[in-house]
Design a protein around this motif. Structure first.
Motif, mmCIF file in Angstrom:
data_model
loop_
_atom_site.group_PDB
_atom_site.id
_atom_site.type_symbol
_atom_site.label_atom_id
_atom_site.label_comp_id
_atom_site.label_asym_id
_atom_site.label_seq_id
_atom_site.Cartn_x
_atom_site.Cartn_y
_atom_site.Cartn_z
ATOM 1 N N ALA B 65 0.747 -1.518 0.135
ATOM 2 C CA ALA B 65 0.203 0.180 0.090
ATOM 3 C C ALA B 65 0.656 1.242 -0.010
ATOM 4 O O ALA B 65 2.073 1.070 0.544
ATOM 5 C CB ALA B 65 -0.756 0.327 0.614
ATOM 6 N N SER B 87 -8.051 2.531 -3.685
ATOM 7 C CA SER B 87 -8.559 1.565 -4.138
ATOM 8 C C SER B 87 -7.466 0.404 -3.828
ATOM 9 O O SER B 87 -6.395 0.320 -3.145
ATOM 10 C CB SER B 87 -7.675 2.345 -6.004
ATOM 11 N N GLU B 89 -5.428 -3.061 -6.073
ATOM 12 C CA GLU B 89 -5.992 -3.698 -7.704
ATOM 13 C C GLU B 89 -4.911 -4.905 -7.552
ATOM 14 O O GLU B 89 -4.213 -5.331 -6.629
ATOM 15 C CB GLU B 89 -4.953 -2.814 -8.516
ATOM 16 N N ALA B 111 -11.369 -3.376 -2.935
ATOM 17 C CA ALA B 111 -11.600 -2.206 -2.396
ATOM 18 C C ALA B 111 -12.634 -1.120 -1.223
ATOM 19 O O ALA B 111 -12.247 -1.242 -0.637
ATOM 20 C CB ALA B 111 -10.908 -1.043 -4.017
ATOM 21 N N ASP B 115 -11.722 0.118 1.467
ATOM 22 C CA ASP B 115 -12.377 1.609 2.117
ATOM 23 C C ASP B 115 -13.353 1.457 3.236
ATOM 24 O O ASP B 115 -13.143 2.531 4.203
ATOM 25 C CB ASP B 115 -12.852 2.411 0.733
ATOM 26 N N PHE B 141 -4.923 10.045 -1.692
ATOM 27 C CA PHE B 141 -4.513 8.401 -1.986
ATOM 28 C C PHE B 141 -4.247 7.029 -1.387
ATOM 29 O O PHE B 141 -2.835 7.259 -1.207
ATOM 30 C CB PHE B 141 -3.686 8.482 -3.183
ATOM 31 N N ASP B 143 -3.337 3.622 -2.388
ATOM 32 C CA ASP B 143 -4.064 2.557 -3.410
ATOM 33 C C ASP B 143 -2.745 1.158 -3.282
ATOM 34 O O ASP B 143 -1.701 1.393 -2.519
ATOM 35 C CB ASP B 143 -2.877 2.908 -4.620
ATOM 36 N N CYS B 144 -3.756 0.367 -3.369
ATOM 37 C CA CYS B 144 -3.119 -0.965 -2.308
ATOM 38 C C CYS B 144 -2.658 -2.155 -4.094
ATOM 39 O O CYS B 144 -3.824 -2.028 -4.450
ATOM 40 C CB CYS B 144 -3.984 -1.923 -1.841
ATOM 41 N N SER B 145 -1.965 -2.902 -3.940
ATOM 42 C CA SER B 145 -1.595 -3.342 -5.329
ATOM 43 C C SER B 145 -1.317 -5.266 -4.442
ATOM 44 O O SER B 145 0.019 -4.639 -3.641
ATOM 45 C CB SER B 145 -0.240 -3.544 -6.193
ATOM 46 N N THR B 157 -5.275 -6.745 2.720
ATOM 47 C CA THR B 157 -5.207 -5.403 2.234
ATOM 48 C C THR B 157 -4.898 -4.101 3.233
ATOM 49 O O THR B 157 -5.544 -3.078 3.387
ATOM 50 C CB THR B 157 -5.959 -5.246 0.809
#
Lengths: 247, 275
Positions: B65, B87, B89, B111, B115, B141, B143-145, B157
């Motif tokens: 993240a 977010s 992904e 997601a 959130d 922001f 953002d997580c991968s 996550t």
């Protein structure tokens, strides 16, 4: 969510005049879409939702077919004019998620293994939204599935409960959803005692959680009676007619 | 349109039978107890260009993240709050079954549920991230991968987001002559609570904590419950095409509080050590 104004008055009445344990007015009409194999129209407070079921029918695209069971597909969609500000008709991430949880709420009630290689499509169209549209949608969808003659284990009844002014109340409306403290939609199969949808957003203590959950289940049971009545109405006529016949 | 096709891995009949045999004896294929979670590893600040980052391993599930703070307009109806955008992904690196392309419904759910836990618990105090009310606010922001999948991406996550926020240093923006200026200074993110997500699945009549990908492929239903530092519930999501009895839900809710406290302590310990 921080609350700005009081949503319950001194007499314990809510913004729409209901008490804490009162459901909004629910009306279900079965068989409203002529071309569909099963359909239902639900008015749940100001929610107006039409559900059409097609199937079991051939699967398109074919590669989606399952050899041992039926594929259940579900689309929850809000009409652009259903909300205060116009909603973009393209499916939003919210609608994708609701379509998913809705399908997962209905699936446990269906005997999908009875229709291998086929598909059942459930289209839920929200014509007017008033908070709790996913619950109303599930409720109507389950009636429409029954109307389509799909083999089912039970009906799925759905209702939300939540927290408003630090009080647990049944069936959150639009204002309470936007300004209140917590919202917990629940879908439940009354005969099988199985919870098939449970979501929560907002803070609840342990005690509040238990109260809220129990209240939502009670709500589901009330909704269940309306669903049964609606189906009886279509297939056996009204209750009074039935009684007359019996005499 | 949402469809009931199963996109998870395929578990062979013999393996599945073995799993059921184990579960009926209160054991699991990887040697864990039914209510035992996999080891949690956290590495912080791995991305120097981010305002906060974390790499979380929950068993073999691995998520990165990263936080980026900018300024922008507030969301409609939330004029006096900073904007938080989370977010997630699942990268094509994560498993042979992931293809590049727009997110599928499972990823969208991932997601949105992560959130919901962070947002509803009000972990980040968004009211403190306003420069000009109604006009200019911080936009954060996260953002997580997902780099590798082995089940329970929801918790992995969520822990990655929480760890990244706990260790983040946001830039200090100021208004000078009606313009936003990055002062070059850094501040701790304004945090109020530590949300912890706890996921359990039902296989037959048995409830298992922290499922692996193999166990998820055999599950009947899933439930994810997020609690805050006061052990209050902040978010819940039931998932998958099966149900729970009322008793099972209430038990899962109680377990989420107890386990949540343990994981919260662990998250605090791991993020403190590095900071």
């Amino acid at each position: 969510m921080s609350q700005t104004r009081s949503l319950i008055d001194k007499q314990g009445r809510r913004t729409d005049g209901r008490t804490a344990d009162q459901l909004r007015e629910v009306k279900i009409t079965v068989g409203v879409v002529k071309n569909a194999d099963g359909s239902a129209f639900i008015e749940f407070g100001k929610n107006k939702i039409v559900v059409a079921v097609y199937g079991p029918r051939e699967v398109h695209p074919k590669h989606m077919a399952q050899p041992d069971r039926c594929v259940l597909r579900c689309r929850y969609h809000m009409s652009p004019f259903s909300t205060d500000t116009r909603k973009n008709p393209a499916p939003s991430r919210r609608e994708v998620e609701i379509s998913k949880v809705m399908r997962e709420a209905l699936e446990p009630a269906l005997l999908l293994e009875d229709y291998p290689r086929a598909a059942i499509d459930v289209y839920v169209e929200v014509l007017q939204a008033d908070g709790g549209s996913r619950c109303a949608g599930i409720t109507a969808a389950s009636v429409a599935l029954a109307d389509a003659g799909i083999n089912m284990r039970d009906l799925v009844s759905a209702c939300a409960a939540g927290k408003v002014d630090d009080k647990i109340v049944l069936d959150i409306n639009d204002t309470e959803d936007k300004e209140g403290g917590a919202d917990m939609p629940v879908a439940y199969m009354p005969h099988l005692d199985e919870v098939t949808l449970l979501q929560l957003d907002g803070i609840l203590t342990k005690e509040q959680f238990n109260e809220c959950f129990d209240k939502a289940i009670e709500g589901c049971r009330m909704v269940y009676e309306v669903q049964k009545q609606a189906l009886m109405q279509k297939y056996f006529g009204s209750e009074t007619e039935l009684k007359e016949e019996a005499q | 349109m949402s469809s009931s096709k199963r996109s998870t891995i395929i578990v062979e009949h013999l393996r599945r039978q073995q799993m059921w045999d184990f579960i009926s004896k209160g054991k699991r294929l990887d040697g864990r107890r039914l209510d035992e979670m996999r080891p949690l590893e956290i590495e912080l600040d791995i991305i120097k260009k981010a305002n906060g980052s974390a790499r979380v391993k929950l068993g073999d599930s691995e998520v990165v993240a990263g936080i980026k703070a900018e300024t922008g307009e507030p969301f409609e109806g939330l004029e006096n709050k900073g904007a938080l955008i989370i977010s997630a992904e699942v990268l094509p690196t994560a498993s042979p079954y992931v293809e590049p392309g727009p997110p599928d419904e499972e990823t969208i759910e991932l997601a949105r549920v992560v959130d919901r836990g962070i947002r509803e618990s009000e972990m980040l105090d968004l009211e403190k991230l306003v420069l000009v009310p109604g006009k200019v606010v911080y936009t954060v922001f996260v953002d997580c991968s997902v780099l590798n999948t082995d089940g329970n991406l929801l918790d992995a996550t969520s822990y990655a987001v929480v760890s990244a926020l706990l260790s983040s240093k946001l830039p200090v923006f100021e208004m000078q002559d009606g313009k936003v200026v990055d002062t070059g200074k850094l501040q701790d993110a304004p945090l109020t609570t530590i949300p912890v997500s706890i996921t359990a699945v039902r296989i037959g009549d048995t409830i298992l904590s922290d499922p692996t990908a193999e166990e998820e492929a055999c599950m009947n239903a899933r439930i994810t419950i997020t609690t805050n530092s006061n052990s209050e519930y902040a978010a819940i999501q039931k998932g998958f095409a099966g149900g729970f009895t009322r008793d099972q839900i209430k038990k899962a809710a109680e377990v989420a509080r107890i386990k949540g406290e343990r994981v919260r302590a662990r998250l605090q310990e791991l993020t403190k050590k590095a900071g």
